[in-house]
Design an enzyme around this catalytic site. Structure first.
Site, mmCIF file in Angstrom:
data_model
loop_
_atom_site.group_PDB
_atom_site.id
_atom_site.type_symbol
_atom_site.label_atom_id
_atom_site.label_comp_id
_atom_site.label_asym_id
_atom_site.label_seq_id
_atom_site.Cartn_x
_atom_site.Cartn_y
_atom_site.Cartn_z
ATOM 1 N N GLY A 121 -11.031 -1.544 1.035
ATOM 2 C CA GLY A 121 -9.946 -1.153 0.111
ATOM 3 C C GLY A 121 -10.242 0.172 -0.562
ATOM 4 N N GLY B 1 -5.842 -4.818 -2.934
ATOM 5 C CA GLY B 1 -4.959 -4.539 -4.077
ATOM 6 C C GLY B 1 -4.272 -3.193 -3.914
ATOM 7 C CD GLU C 249 -13.328 5.961 2.410
ATOM 8 O OE1 GLU C 249 -13.950 6.985 2.672
ATOM 9 O OE2 GLU C 249 -13.841 4.827 2.489
ATOM 10 C CB ILE D 275 -15.355 0.451 -1.536
ATOM 11 C CG1 ILE D 275 -15.140 -0.795 -2.382
ATOM 12 C CG2 ILE D 275 -16.813 0.895 -1.567
ATOM 13 C CD1 ILE D 275 -15.913 -2.011 -1.870
ATOM 14 C CE LYS E 275 -6.790 -5.453 7.194
ATOM 15 N NZ LYS E 275 -6.576 -5.696 5.790
ATOM 16 C CB VAL F 244 -0.999 -0.004 1.186
ATOM 17 C CG1 VAL F 244 -1.889 1.228 1.133
ATOM 18 C CG2 VAL F 244 -1.855 -1.270 1.171
ATOM 19 C CB VAL G 274 -13.814 -0.531 5.918
ATOM 20 C CG1 VAL G 274 -14.972 -1.464 5.589
ATOM 21 C CG2 VAL G 274 -13.547 -0.518 7.415
ATOM 22 C CE LYS H 3 -10.840 -5.253 5.528
ATOM 23 N NZ LYS H 3 -10.617 -6.176 4.407
HETATM 24 N N1 HSE Z 1 -6.566 -9.342 3.111
HETATM 25 C C1 HSE Z 1 -7.533 -8.326 2.850
HETATM 26 C C2 HSE Z 1 -8.565 -8.882 1.849
HETATM 27 C C3 HSE Z 1 -6.875 -7.098 2.305
HETATM 28 O O1 HSE Z 1 -8.333 -9.948 1.259
HETATM 29 O O2 HSE Z 1 -9.612 -8.282 1.675
HETATM 30 C C4 HSE Z 1 -7.710 -5.853 2.337
HETATM 31 O O3 HSE Z 1 -8.057 -5.477 3.644
#
Ligand code: HSE
Length: 401
Positions: free
Chosen positions: A129, A297, A124, A131, A100, A12, A127, A200
């Site tokens: 990613g 991602g 943001e 969105i 998170k 990230v 939770v 989340k």
């Molecule tokens: N490991 C998490 C997933 C990454 O697969 O959604 C994003 O929080």
């Protein structure tokens, strides 16, 4: 010109640098001024990356530099992220994080510190990613009482369940494939056991009601026991099996869980497949509203982090109000929650099931040795008391329709 520091140059963190470099001009226009990465904190060096000239190994360099007004935290985990974030806020720097674990454990306190220091603590990307969900919850869904949140909150498990549904494969085989493709972590426990989704839904529920929901209080069940046979039954009735983070208020009580559920095609989350996430929120005036996109991602998550940076620049010297009191919200005991259940037992106990449960709906999936059926809605406690008497009980999955 705003100078920022990025803590952690992993997936990230490097994504944040990439987004800022790729969309420099449009970001400057929207923020009202240019945003420059002054430091990247990491234990490692990156000799083949132009970022190397900005890499530091000592957090105090960032903390003590008055030019740095925004800290981006993308390290993950709470140690040392919590200490670094708290110190940054106390030093009058805004913080934008994708973490998170940090937000679920310390969100209320960090929001409070940001308020007292007239800076911002923004999360943001923690939770869903990429969105947008935290900002809409804080700033758009403000006219409604939130009745329910239901979300596919983990990309890895949604990928695994989609593959199992499409290919008829077993959990272990798909997990291996997801790891080879780089979706699942080497240690996929937090994803497949539901712990990631639990944090989340705890964050979303805390924000929806403005009070702390402890993730430890939320019943959490992963997907490791879902089998190819379960999908045969789901297919027979046109249903999908997904893992949801759910919270709802009924009669003043808060219910929350993370668990796999069977859903029908009229559920708006039915067609959310692969690594995508989606969150459906029900308001008492608005009805259902749904947010859909890439839940994991590098670039999608970094995009959400940078959107927080832009927000922090736009609100320099102003705290954007986030209501998240640290007074704890009680979650009602799981035993009291009402659900329908899909159940598999040995065929020899079919008659017993018909008399023990009211109005079961038997499903024919062509597995002769078994009886699969769906119960009427009933309290979790009552279900477990009845099913405890069955000698041939195989499994049960909650039903979301
Ligand atoms: N490991 C998490 C997933 C990454 O697969 O959604 C994003 O929080």
């Amino acid at each position: 010109m705003i100078k920022i520091a990025v803590l952690g140059y992993g997936t990230v963190g490097s994504g944040v640098v990439h987004v800022l470099q790729t969309n420099t001009k449009i970001i400057a226009k929207r923020a009202g001024q240019e945003v420059e990465v002054k430091y990247v904190l990491d234990l490692r060096d990156f000799p083949d990356d132009p970022i190397q000239s900005k890499v530091v190994h000592d957090f105090n360099i960032i903390l003590e530099d008055p030019e740095v007004s925004i800290v981006v935290e993308t390290m993950g985990g709470t140690k040392p992220a919590y200490e670094f974030v708290k110190k940054s806020l106390l030093a009058g720097k805004s913080v934008c994080t994708s973490n998170k674990e940090l937000v679920a454990a310390h969100g209320a306190e960090l929001v409070h510190i940001a308020k007292t220091k007239t800076v911002n603590f923004l999360f943001e990307a923690s939770v869903g990613g990429g969105i947008p969900i935290i900002r809409p919850l804080n700033q758009s869904l403000t006219a409604d009482k939130i009745e329910q949140i239901n979300g596919i909150l983990n990309g890895t498990t949604n990928y695994i369940l989609t593959k199992m549904a499409n290919d008829g494969s077993d959990f272990a085989d798909v997990l291996k494939e997801a790891q080879e493709l780089g979706y699942a972590e080497k240690d996929p426990t937090a994803d497949v056991e539901g712990y990631d989704a639990c944090r989340k839904i705890a964050i979303l529920t805390s924000l929806a009601y403005g009070q702390q929901v402890d993730y430890e209080d939320i019943y959490t069940e992963g997907i490791t026991k879902i089998t190819a046979e379960d999908f045969k039954y789901a297919k027979a009735i046109g249903a999908a099996i997904k893992i949801f983070g759910t919270s709802k208020k009924i009669g003043g009580k808060l219910y929350a869980m993370v668990a796999p559920q069977m859903i029908q095609s009229d559920n708006p989350l039915y067609a959310v497949n692969d690594v995508f996430n989606a969150i459906c929120i029900t308001g008492n005036m608005l009805g259902d509203v749904m947010f859909y996109g890439k839940g994991a991602g590098k670039e999608a998550t970094a995009s959400a982090v940078v959107s927080d940076v832009v927000d922090a620049v736009k609100h320099m010297n102003t705290n954007v109000m986030t209501i998240w009191e640290d007074t704890k919200q009680e979650v009602a005991p799981m035993d009291e929650m009402t659900n329908r259940f899909f159940v598999r037992i040995g065929a020899e106990e079919k008659g017993k099931a018909e008399s023990a449960f009211d109005d079961i709906e038997v499903i024919d999936a062509g597995i002769g040795s078994e009886c699969g059926f769906i119960t009427e809605p009933m309290a979790e406690k009552a279900f477990h008391e009845i099913i405890g008497d069955f000698d041939t009980f195989i499994t049960r999955i909650r039903v979301g329709f």
